[in-house]
Structure formats: structure tokens, C-alpha cells
Design a protein around this motif. Structure first.
Motif, short mmCIF file in Angstrom:
data_model
loop_
_atom_site.label_atom_id
_atom_site.label_comp_id
_atom_site.label_asym_id
_atom_site.label_seq_id
_atom_site.Cartn_x
_atom_site.Cartn_y
_atom_site.Cartn_z
N ASP B 64 1.03 -1.25 0.05
CA ASP B 64 0.00 0.12 0.02
C ASP B 64 0.89 1.16 -0.09
OD1 ASP B 64 -2.82 -0.83 -0.31
OD2 ASP B 64 -3.03 -0.77 2.08
N VAL B 65 2.16 1.06 -0.61
CA VAL B 65 2.92 2.36 -0.37
C VAL B 65 3.29 2.70 -1.97
CG1 VAL B 65 5.05 3.34 0.12
CG2 VAL B 65 3.83 1.95 1.72
N ILE B 66 3.06 3.97 -2.42
CA ILE B 66 3.57 4.58 -3.63
C ILE B 66 4.77 5.06 -3.67
CG2 ILE B 66 2.76 5.89 -5.80
CD1 ILE B 66 -0.12 5.94 -4.37
N HIS B 67 5.70 4.62 -4.44
CA HIS B 67 7.10 5.13 -4.48
C HIS B 67 7.37 6.06 -5.68
CE1 HIS B 67 8.46 2.41 -1.11
NE2 HIS B 67 7.59 1.67 -1.83
N THR B 68 7.81 7.19 -5.53
CA THR B 68 8.15 8.05 -6.67
C THR B 68 9.42 8.81 -6.31
OG1 THR B 68 7.17 9.30 -8.41
CG2 THR B 68 6.79 9.80 -6.14
N ALA B 69 10.00 9.41 -7.29
CA ALA B 69 11.11 10.37 -7.01
C ALA B 69 10.82 11.92 -7.15
CB ALA B 69 12.35 9.72 -7.84
N VAL B 70 11.31 12.53 -6.24
CA VAL B 70 11.08 14.12 -6.77
C VAL B 70 12.19 14.80 -7.47
CG1 VAL B 70 10.99 16.10 -5.12
CG2 VAL B 70 10.11 14.01 -4.10
N ASP B 71 11.59 15.57 -8.14
CA ASP B 71 12.52 16.36 -9.07
C ASP B 71 13.98 16.56 -8.24
OD1 ASP B 71 13.85 18.09 -10.69
OD2 ASP B 71 11.95 19.37 -11.06
N ARG B 106 -14.81 2.40 -22.10
CA ARG B 106 -13.43 1.79 -21.49
C ARG B 106 -12.64 2.72 -20.52
NH1 ARG B 106 -10.17 -0.26 -26.35
NH2 ARG B 106 -9.06 -0.99 -24.66
N LEU B 107 -13.27 3.66 -19.96
CA LEU B 107 -12.63 4.69 -19.21
C LEU B 107 -12.71 4.15 -17.68
CD1 LEU B 107 -13.81 8.28 -20.34
CD2 LEU B 107 -12.21 6.81 -21.54
N TRP B 108 -11.71 4.25 -17.04
CA TRP B 108 -11.54 4.25 -15.49
C TRP B 108 -10.50 5.15 -14.94
CZ3 TRP B 108 -6.58 2.91 -14.04
CH2 TRP B 108 -5.60 2.36 -14.87
N TRP B 109 -10.70 5.42 -13.67
CA TRP B 109 -9.63 6.00 -12.98
C TRP B 109 -9.53 5.44 -11.65
CZ3 TRP B 109 -11.52 7.96 -8.44
CH2 TRP B 109 -12.91 8.65 -8.30
N VAL B 110 -8.53 5.51 -10.86
CA VAL B 110 -8.37 4.86 -9.52
C VAL B 110 -7.49 5.92 -8.90
CG1 VAL B 110 -7.36 3.42 -7.75
CG2 VAL B 110 -8.30 2.73 -10.07
N ARG B 111 -8.18 6.63 -7.55
CA ARG B 111 -7.43 7.49 -6.89
C ARG B 111 -7.10 6.88 -5.65
NH1 ARG B 111 -11.30 11.72 -6.67
NH2 ARG B 111 -12.21 10.56 -5.03
N ALA B 112 -5.79 7.43 -5.14
CA ALA B 112 -5.20 6.82 -3.94
C ALA B 112 -4.86 7.84 -3.27
CB ALA B 112 -3.70 6.12 -4.26
N ASP B 113 -5.55 8.12 -2.01
CA ASP B 113 -5.25 9.49 -0.91
C ASP B 113 -4.38 8.83 0.06
OD1 ASP B 113 -7.08 11.24 -2.13
OD2 ASP B 113 -8.56 10.26 -1.83
N GLY B 114 -3.54 9.62 0.39
CA GLY B 114 -2.27 9.08 1.26
C GLY B 114 -1.56 10.16 2.14
N LEU B 115 -0.59 9.71 2.73
CA LEU B 115 0.56 10.43 3.53
C LEU B 115 1.64 10.16 3.07
CD1 LEU B 115 -0.94 9.78 7.04
CD2 LEU B 115 -1.66 11.97 5.53
N ALA B 116 2.41 11.33 2.57
CA ALA B 116 3.84 11.36 1.99
C ALA B 116 4.86 11.47 2.96
CB ALA B 116 3.61 12.40 0.90
N THR B 117 5.81 10.90 2.82
CA THR B 117 7.31 11.13 3.51
C THR B 117 8.19 11.22 2.48
OG1 THR B 117 7.74 8.77 4.13
CG2 THR B 117 6.36 10.04 5.81
N ILE B 118 9.20 12.13 2.98
CA ILE B 118 10.43 12.38 2.01
C ILE B 118 11.53 11.39 2.46
CG2 ILE B 118 11.89 13.99 1.19
CD1 ILE B 118 9.69 16.26 1.78
N THR B 119 12.28 10.81 1.73
CA THR B 119 13.44 10.10 1.93
C THR B 119 14.52 10.05 0.72
OG1 THR B 119 14.32 7.70 2.37
CG2 THR B 119 12.22 7.81 1.08
N ASP B 120 15.64 9.76 1.38
CA ASP B 120 16.93 9.56 0.30
C ASP B 120 16.98 8.37 -0.28
OD1 ASP B 120 17.17 12.38 0.36
OD2 ASP B 120 18.39 12.30 2.14
N VAL B 121 16.22 7.35 0.20
CA VAL B 121 16.57 5.70 0.01
C VAL B 121 15.57 5.64 -1.11
CG1 VAL B 121 16.66 3.57 0.72
CG2 VAL B 121 17.18 5.61 2.41
N PRO B 122 16.21 5.17 -2.34
CA PRO B 122 15.29 4.64 -3.35
C PRO B 122 14.64 3.40 -3.15
CG PRO B 122 17.60 4.46 -4.11
CD PRO B 122 17.70 5.12 -2.90
#
Lengths: 155, 155
Positions: B64-71, B106-122
């Protein structure tokens, strides 16, 4: 990673890119022109308690106004929530982007920050832009988002 | 119009749709499963003064965790703005959707509401998911978004 941090291809130029040695420079599209090419965009509002809310939209851009229709289906809690957000704070952000999974050098996004108002009057350009609306016009209500700032990025 | 208000095809069923008369019912994907199929999503945060902010992202969903990189590029004002939003309020909304200009059924969407934390670990799954990251790993920082609520819609 956000689009603004896409890694460049090895050897790709960094910065605004080369200018042709000869001939006229053909300017790229303005942010608004590029935004207007998208068939779908994403609308962010803020709930009264300060959380972000996000939905995809179809839209028409007329001058500096983005026109879209609000959920007219009888899911009243959802409909009211989205409208309540705008009634509480008209500031919205609308993003159009192009993603190409195989070629990150072709990515772009354009963001329009603006102020939304709610109306029952449809914009003809919105109805004309999507054949589906010709079959079944959206009942509304509709949003008119006056763009106050354009932001753009491309790879 | 938002996706939730797409007009239905004439004669299309309204509601949850028919159940097959015989044979096992094959359940559709869960919101998380459908979300995980998208190659790009959209991240909404809220600025300290309460306005929505919106960017496209590439991501990996692990549990249940979305991982992404910040600019990570040296546009410091933009980078700090995005991080500042999350440091001020960790609530974010992430939307993945499928748009088909020719077939709105055929359209769909899924929305994830959540809480973000910042980390330096990929997150290795994020790096593994995009070949471009194999060529040039993102420098970070990274976001980990713990999903607290899934919302989904399909035509």
C-alpha cells in the motif's frame, strides 16, 4: 520521479537545445496551445479541510478559460464534495501531459492554475469538442476556470 | 465533465451490471491492482497557503505504498516548493486513469489518497520498473506515499 526530473538520454543536450544554423527559428507551441491539444486533463481542488482532491476531466480551452462539466450523475455525495471544494476555495490546478513509456525525451506537461466558477450554462466549444456529447449532452453543472498562470515543461 | 459523469451508450446498463447466468463470477481488478497497471500517474499536493499543486509522476506500488522520485534537477525553487508542500502537509492524492478518446465505455480511474514522507533511499521496485532508471538512476529525494484510501470508478 516527476516529469521534471526525467533523466536525459546519454549525450542529449542540456538546456534549451541547439538553434538551427540557418533559416527562421520556428517557435514551439505556447503552453496554452500545447495544453489545448490534450483530450484529457486532471483537475485538482482542495477540500474544506485542506486535503487535495483529484479527478480526470475532458475540457475545452477558449481563450484563457477552461470549460468542463461536473459530475451530473446521482452520486450526490461525490458531486457535492467536488462542488463544495470549489465553493469553499475557487483555486484549482489543471494539468495536461503527454507520457511516452518508450521515449522519455518526448514527455511534456502544461499546468494551468486558475479560479473556478460554477455555472449551469454549457460552453458550446466543450459540447462540440467531444462527439460523445453530441449523443448525450452533459446535464451540468459546468466549471469555468479562468487561468491565472501557465507553467510548462518538456523533455 | 469528469470521468464520473461520462454519458453511457444508449441502452447500456445502469448500475453494477448483469451477473453471468452460469459459471463462476470472475472478479474485476481491485483498485490497487488497476492502479498498479498504469505507467504514469498524477500527484496533487497542497501549498502552505492552501492552493492545489499538480505534477505527473512515474511510480511503483509496493503493498500500500506508492514510491516515486522528486525532481532532483537544479530548479531549486520548484523542488523546494514541492517538498515544502509535503513538509507542511503530508496529505497527497494520486490518480491513475485510462482515457480512450474513441470509446468512453472503456474509461476508468483509481485515486489513492495518502500520506507522503520524504526519503533519500530509493525503492528498488521503482528503479526496476522503468528501464530509463537503469540507464540513469534518479538522484532523489524520493517520496513514499502510504495509501490510506482507495477510490475507483469505471465506465
Amino acid at each position: 520521479m516527476t516529469f521534471g526530473a526525467m533523466p536525459r538520454r546519454p549525450g542529449a543536450p542540456v538546456g534549451p537545445g541547439p538553434t538551427p544554423a540557418t533559416g527562421p527559428v520556428r517557435p514551439g507551441p505556447t503552453p496554452a496551445e500545447r495544453f489545448a491539444t490534450a483530450r484529457v486533463a486532471h483537475l485538482a481542488t482542495v477540500t474544506p479541510d485542506g486535503a487535495p482532491h483529484l479527478v480526470p476531466i475532458v475540457f475545452a480551452l477558449v481563450g484563457d478559460v477552461i470549460h468542463t462539466a461536473v459530475d451530473g450523475k446521482p452520486k450526490r455525495h461525490r458531486r457535492l464534495r467536488r462542488l463544495a471544494n470549489i465553493e469553499h476555495d475557487p483555486r484549482v490546478s489543471v494539468l495536461a501531459d503527454h507520457y511516452d513509456d518508450g521515449d522519455w525525451s518526448r514527455l511534456w506537461w502544461v499546468r494551468a492554475d486558475g479560479l473556478a466558477t460554477i455555472t449551469d450554462v454549457p460552453e458550446p466549444a466543450l459540447i462540440a469538442r467531444y462527439p460523445q456529447y453530441g449523443v448525450q449532452p452533459p446535464p451540468g453543472p459546468f466549471l469555468r476556470i479562468r487561468v491565472t498562470a501557465w507553467s510548462a515543461w518538456s523533455a
